[in-house]
Scaffold this motif. Structure first.
Motif, mmCIF file in Angstrom:
data_model
loop_
_atom_site.group_PDB
_atom_site.id
_atom_site.type_symbol
_atom_site.label_atom_id
_atom_site.label_comp_id
_atom_site.label_asym_id
_atom_site.label_seq_id
_atom_site.Cartn_x
_atom_site.Cartn_y
_atom_site.Cartn_z
ATOM 1 N N ALA A 107 -30.578 14.362 -27.780
ATOM 2 C CA ALA A 107 -31.592 14.014 -26.775
ATOM 3 C C ALA A 107 -31.134 14.471 -25.387
ATOM 4 O O ALA A 107 -31.900 15.038 -24.614
ATOM 5 C CB ALA A 107 -31.836 12.505 -26.793
ATOM 6 N N HIS A 112 -35.188 16.228 -22.422
ATOM 7 C CA HIS A 112 -36.323 15.304 -22.392
ATOM 8 C C HIS A 112 -36.363 14.419 -23.633
ATOM 9 O O HIS A 112 -37.403 13.940 -24.041
ATOM 10 C CB HIS A 112 -37.640 16.075 -22.245
ATOM 11 C CG HIS A 112 -37.759 17.210 -23.232
ATOM 12 N ND1 HIS A 112 -38.072 17.021 -24.541
ATOM 13 C CD2 HIS A 112 -37.555 18.531 -23.068
ATOM 14 C CE1 HIS A 112 -38.078 18.195 -25.163
ATOM 15 N NE2 HIS A 112 -37.771 19.130 -24.292
ATOM 16 N N GLY A 113 -35.206 14.234 -24.255
ATOM 17 C CA GLY A 113 -35.146 13.342 -25.416
ATOM 18 C C GLY A 113 -35.650 14.017 -26.687
ATOM 19 O O GLY A 113 -35.963 15.212 -26.679
ATOM 20 N N LYS A 115 -38.234 12.605 -28.538
ATOM 21 C CA LYS A 115 -39.593 12.126 -28.827
ATOM 22 C C LYS A 115 -40.512 13.331 -28.999
ATOM 23 O O LYS A 115 -40.428 14.303 -28.241
ATOM 24 C CB LYS A 115 -40.105 11.272 -27.669
ATOM 25 C CG LYS A 115 -39.525 9.890 -27.666
ATOM 26 C CD LYS A 115 -40.618 8.807 -27.531
ATOM 27 C CE LYS A 115 -40.181 7.444 -28.013
ATOM 28 N NZ LYS A 115 -38.792 7.114 -27.981
ATOM 29 N N ASP A 116 -41.335 13.270 -30.047
ATOM 30 C CA ASP A 116 -42.345 14.306 -30.278
ATOM 31 C C ASP A 116 -41.786 15.654 -30.698
ATOM 32 O O ASP A 116 -42.483 16.656 -30.653
ATOM 33 C CB ASP A 116 -43.188 14.506 -29.014
ATOM 34 C CG ASP A 116 -44.558 13.932 -29.231
ATOM 35 O OD1 ASP A 116 -44.790 13.387 -30.333
ATOM 36 O OD2 ASP A 116 -45.390 14.028 -28.325
ATOM 37 N N THR A 117 -40.510 15.698 -31.071
ATOM 38 C CA THR A 117 -39.932 16.991 -31.453
ATOM 39 C C THR A 117 -40.177 17.275 -32.934
ATOM 40 O O THR A 117 -40.453 16.373 -33.732
ATOM 41 C CB THR A 117 -38.404 17.008 -31.219
ATOM 42 O OG1 THR A 117 -37.857 15.847 -31.835
ATOM 43 C CG2 THR A 117 -38.055 17.045 -29.750
ATOM 44 N N ARG A 134 -36.608 10.384 -37.171
ATOM 45 C CA ARG A 134 -38.051 10.116 -37.119
ATOM 46 C C ARG A 134 -38.304 8.739 -36.506
ATOM 47 O O ARG A 134 -39.196 8.564 -35.681
ATOM 48 C CB ARG A 134 -38.634 10.209 -38.533
ATOM 49 C CG ARG A 134 -40.120 10.325 -38.544
ATOM 50 C CD ARG A 134 -40.655 10.793 -39.866
ATOM 51 N NE ARG A 134 -40.024 10.087 -40.983
ATOM 52 C CZ ARG A 134 -40.174 10.441 -42.245
ATOM 53 N NH1 ARG A 134 -40.927 11.474 -42.560
ATOM 54 N NH2 ARG A 134 -39.600 9.778 -43.205
ATOM 55 N N GLU A 136 -36.516 7.418 -34.383
ATOM 56 C CA GLU A 136 -36.213 7.547 -32.939
ATOM 57 C C GLU A 136 -37.319 8.291 -32.200
ATOM 58 O O GLU A 136 -37.216 8.518 -31.004
ATOM 59 C CB GLU A 136 -34.912 8.331 -32.743
ATOM 60 C CG GLU A 136 -33.686 7.681 -33.331
ATOM 61 C CD GLU A 136 -32.991 6.727 -32.368
ATOM 62 O OE1 GLU A 136 -32.914 7.053 -31.189
ATOM 63 O OE2 GLU A 136 -32.568 5.656 -32.824
ATOM 64 N N GLY A 137 -38.319 8.800 -32.942
ATOM 65 C CA GLY A 137 -39.459 9.399 -32.259
ATOM 66 C C GLY A 137 -39.774 10.835 -32.616
ATOM 67 O O GLY A 137 -40.771 11.388 -32.132
ATOM 68 N N ALA A 138 -38.950 11.491 -33.459
ATOM 69 C CA ALA A 138 -39.269 12.877 -33.850
ATOM 70 C C ALA A 138 -40.648 12.899 -34.511
ATOM 71 O O ALA A 138 -40.981 12.008 -35.297
ATOM 72 C CB ALA A 138 -38.207 13.417 -34.800
ATOM 73 N N ARG A 139 -41.450 13.917 -34.185
ATOM 74 C CA ARG A 139 -42.833 13.945 -34.684
ATOM 75 C C ARG A 139 -42.901 14.447 -36.126
ATOM 76 O O ARG A 139 -43.608 13.921 -36.970
ATOM 77 C CB ARG A 139 -43.655 14.868 -33.773
ATOM 78 C CG ARG A 139 -45.086 15.133 -34.223
ATOM 79 C CD ARG A 139 -45.880 15.889 -33.159
ATOM 80 N NE ARG A 139 -45.062 16.857 -32.444
ATOM 81 C CZ ARG A 139 -44.927 18.140 -32.785
ATOM 82 N NH1 ARG A 139 -45.538 18.608 -33.841
ATOM 83 N NH2 ARG A 139 -44.175 18.949 -32.048
#
Ligand code: TYD
Length: 423
Positions: A107, A112-113, A115-117, A134, A136-139
């Protein structure tokens, strides 16, 4: 079962020099033999009674004097090593903590972390890390792992997984159907790969201008400093220095950008790689690691002498114990345990069993021996006077978990960094 590999897979040293299509004369250059354990069984070839073993292969390390890569002299066929792979990423707390640290470092590196990657993991094992990323926010996540049994487990946990080895051809077909991933991750898989040119070409195909490639590999300097000879086995084809990595990448569109050191598995490094046309100047760590690395054939040759000393020390403790009627077991049927047990020539007469939490290994035998693997059950451990901690990379966690064993008078024999008895 295996083929010989006599040229350096990073820089090409000792490769035959001739245009392709013409029968090549052998090179006058030679990789230097620096360490040997003779002929050994495959370290994760745990079998049940009656099942056939895959066999034995030479376990010898060759050193490249040009780029300092060390590699095995043979490559065992990957379909034999990985078809039904017993190594499952440990669910231990230490590993989960490491995954958290890795997620944090990724991150941070992304800026930018995560998220959404979109993340692709090569050698994704049972999908545990992708699942966590996922959460943690991976898309979107995609695993790639040639072990059919593990890919199946990953899919059962809802982690889409391709049960194939990562190659340039696979990268091409992925890039036709998917946008460029934000992160390509490969933990402890790069040094299992023979054809680095093809693997790196695959990374070049798959990586976009802003893709971050993160390869976690064991660091050879830790192996050399602490004589971790038990991490030398047929799956680990290469023992990687930063210098060798820089040499490999010098002919590609990729560049080493940042190096982060971890304590996991006896010492590892995270190699952050970016596209040459996108990268800012490399982080200071790359130059610092290069300056500090002083690896020669002689450094490697000391591993042989030190390994013999450790093997003798463990044999002496175990022989003294068994001759006085004490019972000895092993703790953790790691690949390292296979190396130790075969190097020491132990059988079930010395080590009654090894306990392990991995269901895939249970009621099987340590390759090359008759030592059985039993469940990691208090009752089993407690019937022993000594337990050899073959999963020494989890020392703290195992000591905490097995307090009742040591409180009841049981002792651990820990073979790393030097053979010692605790408490
Ligand atoms: P590991 O050190 O991860 O790998 P390698 O095979 O590369 O040497 O293997 C550790 C083994 O120890 C693995 O089979 C799981 C087992 N284990 C236990 O049984 N109990 C534990 O508490 C821990 C931490 C590991």
């Amino acid at each position: 079962m295996y083929k010989f590999r006599t040229s350096c897979r990073a820089c090409g040293y000792a490769a035959p020099t001739a245009p392709s299509g013409i029968k090549a004369a052998p090179s006058s250059e030679k990789l230097i033999p620096v360490f040997s354990l003779g002929v050994q069984p495959l370290a994760n070839d745990f079998r049940q009674d009656g099942e056939e073993y895959s066999g034995y292969a030479p376990l010898e390390v060759l050193f490249c004097p040009r780029c300092t890569l060390a590699q095995l002299s043979v490559v065992v066929r990957p379909d034999i090593l990985y078809r039904n792979y017993a190594y499952v990423t440990s669910p231990s707390q230490m590993m989960l903590d490491h995954f958290q640290k890795l997620a944090y470092d990724l991150a941070d590196e992304m800026g930018h972390g995560i998220k959404d990657t979109q993340i692709v993991e090569i050698g994704s094992n049972d999908g545990r890390l992708l699942n966590m990323l996922r959460a943690e926010g991976a898309r979107e996540v995609l695993g790639i792992d040639p072990a059919q049994n593990l890919a199946k487990i990953a899919r059962e946990h809802d982690v889409p997984t391709l049960a194939e080895p990562f190659t340039r051809d696979l990268a091409r077909s992925l890039s036709e159907h998917k946008p460029e991933p934000d992160i390509i991750l490969a933990r402890h898989v790069f040094c299992h790969v023979d054809d680095w040119q093809d693997f790196v070409a695959g990374l070049e195909v798959l990586a976009g201008k802003d893709t971050l490639i993160a390869l976690e590999v064991p660091y050879v300097v830790d192996l050399l400093d602490r004589c971790e000879f038990d991490t030398i086995y047929h799956e680990h084809l290469s023992y990687l220095s930063i210098r060798a990595m820089v040499s490999l990448l010098s002919k590609t569109n990729l560049v080493l950008h940042h190096v982060i050191r971890y304590a996991i598995h006896g010492g590892a490094i995270l190699l952050i790689i970016r596209r040459r046309d996108a990268a800012e100047p490399p982080h200071d760590s790359v130059g610092q690691f290069l300056d500090a690395e002083k690896i020669t054939a002689e450094t490697w040759q000391t591993v042989g002498a030190n390994a013999s000393g450790k093997i003798t020390a463990l044999k002496r403790i175990v022989m003294d114990a068994t001759q006085t009627g004490k019972r000895v077991c092993g703790y953790g049927a790691s690949a390292k345990s296979t190396v130790w047990i075969n190097a020491c020539g132990f059988s079930k007469k010395q080590i009654e069993f090894i306990c392990d939490s991995t269901v895939q290994k249970l009621y099987r035998k340590t390759p090359g021996t008759d030592v059985p693997i039993l469940p990691e059950d208090q009752a089993f451990v407690q019937c022993s006077d000594y337990a050899i901690m073959f999963a020494w990379n989890y020392e703290r966690e195992i000591l905490d978990k097995q307090k009742s064993f040591t409180n009841g008078g049981g002792k651990f024999i820990i073979p790393h960094p030097n053979v010692r008895i605790v408490p």
